[in-house]
Design a protein around this motif. Structure first.
Motif, mmCIF file in Angstrom:
data_model
loop_
_atom_site.group_PDB
_atom_site.id
_atom_site.type_symbol
_atom_site.label_atom_id
_atom_site.label_comp_id
_atom_site.label_asym_id
_atom_site.label_seq_id
_atom_site.Cartn_x
_atom_site.Cartn_y
_atom_site.Cartn_z
ATOM 1 N N GLY A 14 0.857 -1.200 0.000
ATOM 2 C CA GLY A 14 0.000 0.000 0.000
ATOM 3 C C GLY A 14 0.881 1.233 0.000
ATOM 4 N N SER A 46 -0.231 -1.122 -8.354
ATOM 5 C CA SER A 46 0.042 -0.457 -9.618
ATOM 6 C C SER A 46 1.531 -0.197 -9.803
ATOM 7 C CB SER A 46 -0.731 0.866 -9.662
ATOM 8 O OG SER A 46 -0.135 1.754 -10.589
ATOM 9 N N LYS A 49 2.331 3.507 -10.538
ATOM 10 C CA LYS A 49 2.258 4.373 -9.353
ATOM 11 C C LYS A 49 3.484 4.165 -8.461
ATOM 12 C CE LYS A 49 -2.582 5.428 -8.473
ATOM 13 N NZ LYS A 49 -3.641 5.377 -7.470
ATOM 14 N N ALA A 73 1.427 -6.277 -6.389
ATOM 15 C CA ALA A 73 0.456 -7.283 -5.919
ATOM 16 C C ALA A 73 -0.898 -6.636 -5.714
ATOM 17 C CB ALA A 73 0.934 -7.907 -4.608
ATOM 18 N N ASP A 74 -1.932 -7.305 -6.183
ATOM 19 C CA ASP A 74 -3.303 -6.877 -5.905
ATOM 20 C C ASP A 74 -3.753 -7.645 -4.665
ATOM 21 O OD1 ASP A 74 -6.257 -6.857 -5.935
ATOM 22 O OD2 ASP A 74 -5.955 -5.754 -7.806
ATOM 23 N N SER A 75 -4.342 -6.951 -3.710
ATOM 24 C CA SER A 75 -4.665 -7.606 -2.437
ATOM 25 C C SER A 75 -5.796 -8.622 -2.580
ATOM 26 C CB SER A 75 -5.040 -6.561 -1.387
ATOM 27 O OG SER A 75 -6.313 -6.044 -1.668
ATOM 28 N N TYR A 101 -10.192 -5.167 1.663
ATOM 29 C CA TYR A 101 -8.923 -5.439 0.978
ATOM 30 C C TYR A 101 -7.848 -6.092 1.854
ATOM 31 C CZ TYR A 101 -11.031 -2.084 -2.222
ATOM 32 O OH TYR A 101 -11.888 -1.430 -3.069
ATOM 33 N N GLU A 122 -11.182 -1.089 12.361
ATOM 34 C CA GLU A 122 -12.428 -1.799 12.063
ATOM 35 C C GLU A 122 -12.571 -3.013 12.999
ATOM 36 O OE1 GLU A 122 -12.378 -2.372 7.591
ATOM 37 O OE2 GLU A 122 -10.838 -0.854 7.807
ATOM 38 N N GLY A 149 -1.496 2.265 14.535
ATOM 39 C CA GLY A 149 -1.357 3.709 14.355
ATOM 40 C C GLY A 149 -1.955 4.423 15.546
ATOM 41 N N PHE A 150 -2.481 5.625 15.316
ATOM 42 C CA PHE A 150 -3.131 6.333 16.433
ATOM 43 C C PHE A 150 -4.256 5.470 16.999
ATOM 44 C CE2 PHE A 150 -6.197 9.310 18.220
ATOM 45 C CZ PHE A 150 -5.400 9.771 19.233
ATOM 46 N N ASP A 151 -4.959 4.769 16.126
ATOM 47 C CA ASP A 151 -5.809 3.620 16.522
ATOM 48 C C ASP A 151 -4.874 2.436 16.609
ATOM 49 O OD1 ASP A 151 -8.703 3.889 16.697
ATOM 50 O OD2 ASP A 151 -8.714 4.370 14.575
ATOM 51 N N THR A 192 -9.227 7.036 5.571
ATOM 52 C CA THR A 192 -9.833 6.865 6.891
ATOM 53 C C THR A 192 -11.339 7.072 6.783
ATOM 54 O OG1 THR A 192 -7.819 7.592 7.981
ATOM 55 C CG2 THR A 192 -9.857 7.782 9.252
ATOM 56 N N PRO A 320 -10.682 9.202 -1.246
ATOM 57 C CA PRO A 320 -9.543 8.308 -1.077
ATOM 58 C C PRO A 320 -8.300 8.855 -1.792
ATOM 59 C CG PRO A 320 -11.496 7.019 -1.462
ATOM 60 C CD PRO A 320 -11.914 8.458 -1.617
ATOM 61 N N GLY A 321 -7.145 8.721 -1.152
ATOM 62 C CA GLY A 321 -5.895 9.238 -1.731
ATOM 63 C C GLY A 321 -5.562 10.649 -1.259
HETATM 64 N N1 LIG Z 1 -4.898 6.562 12.884
HETATM 65 C C1 LIG Z 1 -4.959 5.480 12.230
HETATM 66 O O1 LIG Z 1 -4.892 4.489 12.848
HETATM 67 C C2 LIG Z 1 -5.067 5.581 10.746
HETATM 68 C C3 LIG Z 1 -4.509 6.695 10.135
HETATM 69 C C4 LIG Z 1 -4.509 6.758 8.757
HETATM 70 C C5 LIG Z 1 -5.112 5.772 7.993
HETATM 71 N N2 LIG Z 1 -5.689 4.715 8.621
HETATM 72 C C6 LIG Z 1 -6.275 3.623 7.808
HETATM 73 O O2 LIG Z 1 -5.318 3.228 6.849
HETATM 74 C C7 LIG Z 1 -5.950 2.853 5.633
HETATM 75 C C8 LIG Z 1 -5.338 3.644 4.477
HETATM 76 O O3 LIG Z 1 -5.658 5.010 4.592
HETATM 77 P P1 LIG Z 1 -5.180 6.044 3.480
HETATM 78 O O4 LIG Z 1 -5.704 7.374 3.833
HETATM 79 O O5 LIG Z 1 -3.732 5.868 3.220
HETATM 80 O O6 LIG Z 1 -6.021 5.453 2.225
HETATM 81 P P2 LIG Z 1 -5.864 5.688 0.638
HETATM 82 O O7 LIG Z 1 -4.900 6.778 0.362
HETATM 83 O O8 LIG Z 1 -7.243 5.783 0.099
HETATM 84 O O9 LIG Z 1 -5.180 4.331 0.165
HETATM 85 C C9 LIG Z 1 -5.819 3.119 0.001
HETATM 86 C C10 LIG Z 1 -4.847 2.246 -0.779
HETATM 87 O O10 LIG Z 1 -5.410 0.968 -0.993
HETATM 88 C C11 LIG Z 1 -4.934 0.530 -2.258
HETATM 89 N N3 LIG Z 1 -5.792 -0.513 -2.789
HETATM 90 C C12 LIG Z 1 -7.140 -0.500 -2.966
HETATM 91 N N4 LIG Z 1 -7.544 -1.685 -3.485
HETATM 92 C C13 LIG Z 1 -6.433 -2.449 -3.622
HETATM 93 C C14 LIG Z 1 -6.204 -3.755 -4.088
HETATM 94 N N5 LIG Z 1 -7.205 -4.532 -4.517
HETATM 95 N N6 LIG Z 1 -4.934 -4.223 -4.070
HETATM 96 C C15 LIG Z 1 -3.910 -3.467 -3.637
HETATM 97 N N7 LIG Z 1 -4.064 -2.208 -3.194
HETATM 98 C C16 LIG Z 1 -5.315 -1.709 -3.191
HETATM 99 C C17 LIG Z 1 -4.970 1.774 -3.143
HETATM 100 O O11 LIG Z 1 -4.081 1.564 -4.236
HETATM 101 P P3 LIG Z 1 -3.809 2.670 -5.371
HETATM 102 O O12 LIG Z 1 -2.770 3.596 -4.783
HETATM 103 O O13 LIG Z 1 -3.316 1.895 -6.532
HETATM 104 O O14 LIG Z 1 -5.122 3.368 -5.608
HETATM 105 C C18 LIG Z 1 -4.476 2.827 -2.148
HETATM 106 O O15 LIG Z 1 -3.075 2.954 -2.226
HETATM 107 C C19 LIG Z 1 -7.449 3.120 5.841
HETATM 108 O O16 LIG Z 1 -8.074 1.902 6.145
HETATM 109 C C20 LIG Z 1 -7.495 4.055 7.031
HETATM 110 O O17 LIG Z 1 -8.674 3.937 7.780
HETATM 111 C C21 LIG Z 1 -5.672 4.610 9.973
#
Ligand SMILES: NC(=O)c1ccc[n+]([C@@H]2O[C@H](COP(=O)([O-])OP(=O)(O)OC[C@H]3O[C@@H](n4cnc5c(N)ncnc54)[C@H](OP(=O)(O)O)[C@@H]3O)[C@@H](O)[C@H]2O)c1
Length: 418
Positions: A14, A46, A49, A73-75, A101, A122, A149-151, A192, A320-321
């Motif tokens: 990721g 990707s 990417k 790798a695709d998850s 995922y 979750e 992480g923070f969670d 998130t 997202p992103g």
């Molecule tokens: N405080 C905390 O504990 C905390 C803080 C931050 C985030 N989080 C959690 O961390 C996760 C990520 O957050 P984020 O903001 O970084 O999300 P994000 O930017 O939307 O990233 C999601 C990633 O998942 C990838 N993805 C989706 N489907 C996939 C598949 N089938 N195979 C492989 N990769 C796949 C996407 O790939 P592409 O890049 O190719 O689109 C993207 O890189 C979330 O679940 C969020 O809740 C928790």
């Protein structure tokens, strides 16, 4: 089984996500692309990417980033996930929402004895992992550690720090630990939000059965006992902390993780945990606590109803992103106060204070990336006391060595009574 023959100590899966990019930036800035003590690689679905990511990291942080090994790798693809996992000692994954995922990655790690850590909040997904993989991971030695992480690191390791300190200095294990979220500055990412929206969707479609699971602080705890654990901690005055309190959005998942640690680490059955927002001062704290409670109630209600949830997500929340700017992440901070109390052998009530937080970055992204990155290294490199595998927690799997790492990395885990 995971052993020293695995090609990479840590694979960041990721790496192209908002949070994953921050983990890569942290490794690169603090350890380099090929540090002497460990090998790491970046992985995502990707290839283009990943190439763009390495080019950006090379131009902004360290030109050696262009040499970082990559895995595509695709998850959702068993074979690709298996191929990635077979090359790693530890998988760090930021591919979420995890309920959609994340499951195949954990399944492959659990079967292969490879450690895995993530950023999930979750709870229902984590419950499913425990039911499906805990025993297998115990057998293979895989440490599956959700919520790095923070969670839920501040809650889980902050509690452990208080428990360990009171054992060491007062010879008792506290039966009451309280967490008060105080000052903070930061933002939220689209990833998130996607995970949170998913949880609200489950609450809406799953009805009472799901709501009561989410309301149960013992959902992830296998150990019987902790009967009086439930303390939802809403609006009220906490005389021990001399603070007004209100519900915290993080409390639901954090409490479940803390009670899983309590079971795995053998905290006494009298152990209670409460997590709230804290507003200091009998007069000064009252109005903020009331406003926070009203906002929490209205916000929760609007997010459960599909039509308002979709409207709010589309109009006001990041996609997202996307996520908070570098300026906001760098100028961010967060502080949590802890209070722990118990009764010593000679009948004296003992109360200890502690503090967890950081003034080096926001809780959700900069410091979360640091926490996840250091978890990966702790699992890969440190000699840890808890030898068994399983679906664990940061406190049980890594414990105080992780606290030491995070203190060295600029976060604060501190006992204030010393
Ligand atoms: N405080 C905390 O504990 C905390 C803080 C931050 C985030 N989080 C959690 O961390 C996760 C990520 O957050 P984020 O903001 O970084 O999300 P994000 O930017 O939307 O990233 C999601 C990633 O998942 C990838 N993805 C989706 N489907 C996939 C598949 N089938 N195979 C492989 N990769 C796949 C996407 O790939 P592409 O890049 O190719 O689109 C993207 O890189 C979330 O679940 C969020 O809740 C928790």
């Amino acid at each position: 089984m995971s052993d020293s023959s695995n090609k990479y100590d840590v694979v960041v899966f990721g790496a192209t996500s908002f949070a994953g990019q921050l983990v890569c930036e942290y490794y690169l800035a603090n350890y380099g692309a090929s540090p002497p003590t460990f090998k790491w690689a970046v992985a995502a679905r990707s290839e283009s990417k990943l190439t763009a990511l390495k080019e950006r990291l090379a131009s902004e942080i360290d030109s050696a980033a262009s040499t970082l090994p990559t895995i595509v790798a695709d998850s959702l693809d068993d074979e690709a996930v298996g191929g990635m996992v077979s090359q790693a000692k530890v998988i760090i994954t930021t591919v979420g929402p995890y309920a959609h995922y994340g499951s195949k990655v954990v399944a492959a790690c659990s079967a292969a004895g490879v450690h895995c850590c993530d950023l999930t909040g979750e709870s229902l997904w984590v419950k499913g992992l425990i039911d499906k993989h805990h025993e297998e991971a115990e057998r293979t030695g895989a440490k599956i550690v959700p919520s790095c992480g923070f969670d839920s690191i501040p809650a889980d390791l902050g509690t452990l720090m208080m428990v360990e300190y009171m054992k060491r200095t007062h010879g008792l294990s506290p039966d009451d630990v309280r967490y008060y979220f105080g000052a903070s500055k930061g933002g939220v990412s689209g990833g998130t939000i996607a995970s949170v929206l998913d949880i609200f969707e489950q609450v809406w479609s799953g009805g009472k059965a799901i709501t009561s699971k989410l309301a149960d602080p013992l959902l992830l705890t296998a150990t019987p006992g902790f009967g009086k654990a439930a303390d939802p901690g809403g609006l009220g005055y906490d005389s021990l902390a001399k603070s007004w309190t209100a519900s915290s959005v993080f409390a639901s998942h954090d409490s479940k993780i803390v009670f899983r640690s309590a079971g795995l680490l053998g905290y006494p059955e009298t152990f209670r945990y409460k997590e709230v927002m804290g507003f200091k001062g009998l007069l000064k704290g009252f109005l903020p606590a009331v406003f926070s409670t009203i906002a929490f109630g209205i916000g929760g209600f609007l997010m459960v109803i599909p039509v308002t949830r979709k409207f709010i997500a589309k109009k006001f929340l990041p996609a997202p992103g996307e996520g908070p700017s570098k300026e906001l992440r760098d100028s961010g901070y967060f502080w949590i106060n802890f209070l722990a109390s118990g009764r010593s052998g000679d009948g004296k009530d003992v109360v200890c204070r502690g503090k967890v937080g950081s003034d080096k970055g926001d809780c959700g992204y900069k410091e979360t990336a640091k926490m996840l990155a250091e978890c990966g290294l702790c699992l890969a490199l440190d000699d840890l006391e808890y030898k068994k595998g399983g679906v664990l927690t940061t406190a049980s799997a890594m414990g105080m060595p992780l606290v030491d790492r995070l203190n060295k990395a600029g976060m604060t885990f501190k006992i204030l009574d010393e």
